[in-house]
Design an enzyme around this catalytic site. Sequence first.
Site, mmCIF file in Angstrom:
data_model
loop_
_atom_site.group_PDB
_atom_site.id
_atom_site.type_symbol
_atom_site.label_atom_id
_atom_site.label_comp_id
_atom_site.label_asym_id
_atom_site.label_seq_id
_atom_site.Cartn_x
_atom_site.Cartn_y
_atom_site.Cartn_z
ATOM 1 N N LYS B 76 13.172 8.166 -53.722
ATOM 2 C CA LYS B 76 11.749 8.181 -54.052
ATOM 3 C C LYS B 76 11.496 9.285 -55.088
ATOM 4 O O LYS B 76 12.109 10.353 -55.024
ATOM 5 C CB LYS B 76 10.940 8.447 -52.778
ATOM 6 C CG LYS B 76 9.434 8.295 -52.929
ATOM 7 C CD LYS B 76 8.739 8.537 -51.576
ATOM 8 C CE LYS B 76 7.236 8.388 -51.669
ATOM 9 N NZ LYS B 76 6.584 8.645 -50.367
ATOM 10 N N SER B 151 3.312 5.167 -49.200
ATOM 11 C CA SER B 151 3.557 5.445 -50.597
ATOM 12 C C SER B 151 4.988 5.205 -51.058
ATOM 13 O O SER B 151 5.247 5.111 -52.257
ATOM 14 C CB SER B 151 3.181 6.902 -50.890
ATOM 15 O OG SER B 151 4.048 7.765 -50.180
ATOM 16 N N SER B 175 4.158 6.864 -44.761
ATOM 17 C CA SER B 175 4.639 6.412 -46.071
ATOM 18 C C SER B 175 6.049 5.842 -46.105
ATOM 19 O O SER B 175 6.451 5.247 -47.102
ATOM 20 C CB SER B 175 4.537 7.561 -47.088
ATOM 21 O OG SER B 175 3.210 7.667 -47.544
#
Lengths: 481, 472, 92
Positions: B76, B151, B175
């Site tokens: 990420k 996210s 997330s």
Amino acid sequence: MSEYKPTIGLEIHVQLATKTKIFCSCSTEFGDEPNTNVCPVCLGLPGALPVLNEKVVEYAVRLGSALNMTINKVSTFYRKNYFYPDLPKGYQITQYAIPIASEGFLEIKTKKGKRKIRIQRGHIEEDAGKSIHTGDITESQYSYIDFNRSGVPLMEIVTYPDIETAEEAYEFLVLLRKTVRYLGVSSGDMEKGALRCDVNVSVSKNDKIGTKVEIKNLNSFKSVRRAVEYEVKRQIDVLENGGSVVQETRHLNEKTGETVAMRTKEELNDYRYFPEPDLPPLILTDEFIEKIKKELPELPLQKEERFIKEYGIKEDYAHDIASSIELANYFEAVCRATKKPKEVANFLMTNIMKYLNKTGKQITEISFNEKKFAEFLSLIDNGTISKNIAKEVIDQSLETGKSPKEIVKERGLVQITDEDAIKEIVLEVLKENPKPVSQYLSGKTQTIGFLIGQVMKKTKGKANPQIVNKLLRNALMKMKK
Amino acid sequence: MDITELSISQLVKNIKSGEISVKEVMKSYIENINKKESKIKAFIHLDIDNALKKAEELDRMREKNGVLFGVPFAVKDNINVLNTETTAGSKILKGYISPYDATAVEKVKKENAIIIGKTNMDEFAMGSSTENSAFFPTHNPVNVEYVPGGSSGGSAAAVKSKEVLAALGSDTGGSVREPASFCGIVGLKPTYGLVSRYGLIAFSSSLDQIGPLARNVEDAAVLLNVIAGFDSRDETSVNIEKKDYTALLGKEIKGKKIGIIKEITDFDLQQEIKSALNKTVDTLNKLQAEVIEVSIPHLKYALPVYYIIAPSEASANLARFDGVRYGLIREGNNLKETYQLTRTEGFGEEVKRRILIGTFALSSGYYDAYYLKASKVRRIIANEFENAFKKVDALLLPTTATTAFKIGEKKSPLEMYATDIFTIPVNLAGLPAISIPSGNDKKGLPIGMQLIGKWFKEEELLQIAYSIENGG
Amino acid sequence: MIDIEKIEHLAALELKEGEKEKIQKDIEEIIHYFEILKEVDTNGIEPYIYMKGAHLFLRKDQVKKGLDREDLKKNRILSQNKFYKVKRIMGE
């Protein structure tokens, strides 16, 4: 006017003398090339996290203990939020709710005697980087920033407003500097920013404390004294003229000695302190705290008092010698070797201090050690040199590094104790100075001092003064008869 | 054999035995990337050439070491990778080259995984759909009209579409779990303090935790073995003994007590999700686990608590983006203007909204009513979980109340915030939780079931998840 | 009603016309939503800030080399090859 009572509080940032920064392993070295002692943590790079330096904790506990403070077994860190280009994270990590040390005091000596200045708190925090400006804003509209100082450990000491005069503020700072140096927790160098002082001043005619004015960024002891002196006077003037003191931040104009209001930015200060989630509480054990307390060295005032009691030296000598740990250590080492504290103190505070002041050397840098000192004092004791000559010998030994014996030998400074030789000179002097002689004979006996001086001059100070005195008196007595 | 179908342990075994080369593995995955990435848009930064080079390098190694040897991997974009652009999905960090590896990345690299790229995300992890990326939205591989969740939407989509075998995400309020649920994969949020946060760009420091996104529970356990552990660079990292999180996988869960939170019925659940929950309870019964009801009375307050605490911490965490040392700078006539121009242009709308909320919640006169109050309610919620865990070994609840929504569908911030209602309480209490696939709804969109474990009992949590995954 | 200008100032943001009204409205709505917390009796409750039992560990005071200039220069041009450079604060 005299009924106004000033109330003064100090906030002092002490830079702790650790090798690395408070939250990262970067060097704290002063004066390195800009932006070379930086890493993701102290540069505030995204994702970096702080890790507390154990030496910072040790030094803070040491200083807190020396200032008679309570060491808090649990203390916490907070974020103080504000934007400034030299503050890389946009917040400063500091202690807020529970500092590492609280409620203590430092006892200072003043003209009025001893006074306890209470200390409210001592907390540890990180320093910001350094903004460098060339010229004023018309010359350069830019700031140049060096983050080497970002993250250097500080302990902020906050006093209660117990201080009443500029002199006391000065004394407090001087003693605090001595203390941090004794403890080895800070260099205490104000010019290098290792000690920074903000002052709060207010004046009042009654028990109600007046409006507080803060004077920031004072960079020398003298500035602190001047700023307080000026500010007290200014506030009294304002009040006497029917005005009122404005709560504000001022700074000292070093050239004029006046305090000037900082341009008031209508910027609201709201630091939005909240617990630093990256740092759980700092928990100290009783053993850790006790160990540091036990290992605390004797502090300046204690040492001073012991010197007076143990060695019987003059109070102002004791004060001056104890003002530096190195000087005190030297003094005690020489006393151990010579067992003559009064003489040691005398020569230390006159000849040696003069030499140090002249050369800018430290006491630890001179070769005139306790062995040479002992040799030197024994030369006086056994009458080899006179007290007068002694001064020359010690000065020469300091200058050249040679031993006192060598100096005496080389320069033929051995004291003349041969009575016949001295008698000859005495007679010569009496012959050459008929006027003082007749004055003496007519009862003005103090002229003997002049005559002794003349004999000493002729012998280049080498004559034993006691013998000179004796022989002169004898000769004059004879003449009287 | 379809290489991209293999689990981590199978793939690594095949590479180490010489059955397949890392280059072959990489080529198979690149094929998927070439086919799918233009539609999915999982990556902000993709370096295929470097991945191939790295694959060749690994193939040349005599000693094939590492439990992730040759595994195509994604990280990420809020996790720092040395000498790689690290943006956290924000314009303010566009072009920022990180000079260091996050601890979790260092560990993954040490096991010889191949990081092929940085995945898309909601800017600074603030969002539940990856629509808040400053660059572009990511699409759900199951149905590209739908969001992949967020996210960590890029990581979830990359794993689901088999562009990589596994990925790292971060979970502040769900997330990792929510996108795993929306994409039909496994997402694990470890206990706060188990995985180092060093190198994770902070959103909310007291809530953030890095976690793996994987295709199955076993892969997640293998990844947790790699990234878990004390780190002397993170003061919130906890020094507990090293464990093998795969050790209990496959061991029966007979007699384990699983709690169902009574208060779940207060929330509107999508019908198919209700059914999926019931089906999972049936599975647990079949596995002879004991399903009992427990209560977390303050569950409904978790959302406002979170939306005070997380923005408060974020308002400080994002203050470092001032244009001085890195990232975007827009110079104004003076310093204040420079700050304002840089930050106003550099941050997206949601980020600004949260910075302002957090600044407000901490400001003088409001701190007690907002930040402090929220922190106290957080304690109540954490205590209620603690009490629940005196009775049960794990809690079962859906990961989300609904399946994925369409891109652009959710309009108001509060509507979006409510997506995380079941994941947020876990972060507030610092607990570990996992989301595992639990069938699809009528539209074919994946449903995720969430299991919450006891603090630092990930091995048991994974054991139960594995049993459900394989016992259904 | 929140003082949006003050909050913007503290956050070093200056919302643009257009986004300002919307964001302000959103924030007010969200803050209004927080009111629900008033229902909760928190008397005598300690705030939750750290994990249970969390405490600091300490680092040895040993110098480690940090970043090279070259690392810094990947993200900013350094003035005179050594300083970060930024507009001065007004009136300083």
